[in-house]
Design an enzyme around this catalytic site. Structure first.
Site, PDB file in Angstrom:
ATOM      1  N   CYS A  82       0.803  -1.225   0.000  1.00  0.00           N
ATOM      2  CA  CYS A  82       0.000   0.000   0.000  1.00  0.00           C
ATOM      3  C   CYS A  82       0.838   1.277   0.000  1.00  0.00           C
ATOM      4  CB  CYS A  82      -0.952   0.001   1.189  1.00  0.00           C
ATOM      5  SG  CYS A  82      -2.104  -1.388   1.174  1.00  0.00           S
ATOM      6  N   CYS A 214     -11.733   1.194   4.520  1.00  0.00           N
ATOM      7  CA  CYS A 214     -11.728   1.804   3.192  1.00  0.00           C
ATOM      8  C   CYS A 214     -12.151   0.768   2.151  1.00  0.00           C
ATOM      9  CB  CYS A 214     -10.356   2.380   2.854  1.00  0.00           C
ATOM     10  SG  CYS A 214      -9.104   1.146   2.468  1.00  0.00           S
TER      11      CYS A 214
END
Length: 394
Positions: A82, A214
């Protein structure tokens, strides 16, 4: 000290849900074209390119950039989970600072699939074997997808140590939605109340609701970095400079501390922030605006303390006092963050750069942080790597 590093141009496309976006190469190319237009440069001015993505075959960077031009420049493909986008930015910044190049492109993109993140390889060890084992030992909950267990477990650890409540995480998610409502490039622009976040379907009883995580997202973002001399020669915008940047990977404490906060990178964050503070001579507590890695509301909360925005154990009061939003000490994730703007893994770090560049230029429109002069970026990838970047306006 090497050459000063200018953020000359930034570009980003509106993020989308899986299945609702263009292909990764089209998204990456669109972000690059936007960054070049913002900088006022032709593609052949770029001397190197770093292309970040997580889910894709080798040389996806070439596939995306060939739509923009085929100039023979070096293209390096980057994958750091990420934190991929900010890793591409880190490498581009090093190339400029060292004098190896004068104009470098960093681009990130991701075409994601619906549902929880999963490995695409089943015939070999995963990079997360040790993390999974630590998670199993510390929190169990084997029926919950791993990323949710990691960050939910970290939030649970904070709750047990400092008395944090589920409502504190809900307040963070509601704040993200209010910020995203001002951002035309955010995936979700509906404002949510704390009560609505708490009333969402439960993922982990007492620890997490669905709205605290998310969503998988598709998108692209890019930045053009250059030296001060190159910018002056070509008449480029020199408002925003990268003053300091640090990347850290896991320490022994990740597993030895027997704490899920460490497993998800708390010490990486703290060390990177300290390195940036020392290199820049600017205290973390002196920044005006922050884009940090809120893949879960839980991670935003523990990152307030990891970065040093507030002392350890005080995040609950920090939130209650409104110090994470407009009118408070630091406007955190004015873009809406990963929670509301979306999180296309390879693009996220460069989308953060896009937001902070506009904040420091004073061009963030409805989400502008008044008087923003110094900005902090935090981008985290498990497995692991953390990149912290400090920007300053000229």
């Amino acid at each position: 000290m090497g050459q000063e590093v200018i953020v000359a141009g930034v570009g980003m496309i509106k993020f989308a849900k899986p299945g609702a976006s263009e292909s990764y190469d089209q998204m990456g190319a669109a972000a690059v074209r936007a960054a070049l237009k913002d900088a006022g440069l032709p593609y052949d001015a770029v001397q190197q390119a770093y292309a970040g993505y997580v889910y894709g075959d080798s040389t996806c960077g070439q596939k995306a950039l060939y739509h923009v031009g085929m100039t023979g420049l070096p293209i390096i493909n980057v994958n750091n989970n990420c934190s991929t986008g900010s890793t591409a930015l880190f490498m581009a910044r090093q190339a400029i600072e060292s004098g190896m190049a004068d104009c470098v492109l960093a681009v990130g993109f991701e075409q994601m699939q619906p549902g929880a993140l999963t490995s695409h390889w089943t015939d070999r060890p995963t990079p997360f074997d040790d993390f999974d084992a630590a998670c199993d030992a510390l929190v169990g909950q084997g029926e919950i997808p791993l990323a949710l267990r990691y960050f939910g477990g970290a939030g649970k650890s904070h709750m047990e140590k400092h008395g944090t409540e589920l409502a504190d995480f809900a307040k963070i998610r509601a704040k993200a939605s209010r910020h995203a409502a001002r951002n035309p490039l955010a995936l979700f622009d509906k404002e949510l109340t704390t009560e609505e976040v708490l009333a969402a379907p439960v993922i982990w009883e007492g620890v997490m609701t669905r709205l605290m995580a998310c969503p998988p997202t598709c998108g692209g973002a890019a930045a053009i970095l250059c030296s001060q001399a190159f910018a002056e020669k070509h008449g480029l915008n020199t408002t925003v400079q990268i003053k300091a940047q640090a990347m850290t990977t896991d320490y022994a404490s990740t597993f030895e501390a027997k704490d899920m906060m460490q497993v998800v990178g708390y010490d990486m964050t703290a060390a990177a922030a300290q390195q940036v503070q020392e290199a820049s001579g600017i205290a973390i507590t002196d920044v005006d605006v922050v884009e940090l890695h809120d893949c879960f509301a839980h991670n935003e909360l523990i990152t307030y303390e990891g970065l040093g925005l507030t002392p350890e154990g005080t995040a609950q009061k920090f939130i209650a006092d409104g110090n994470n939003t407009y009118g408070g000490k630091y406007v955190t994730n004015p873009s809406g963050g990963l929670l509301s703007k979306g999180h296309p893994l390879g693009a996220t770090g460069l989308a953060q750069c896009y937001e902070l560049t506009h904040q420091l230029r004073g061009t963030a429109q409805a989400r502008q942080v008044e008087g923003a002069r110094t900005a902090l970026q935090h981008n985290l990838g498990l497995g692991g790597a953390c990149v912290v970047t400090l920007y300053q306006a000229a």
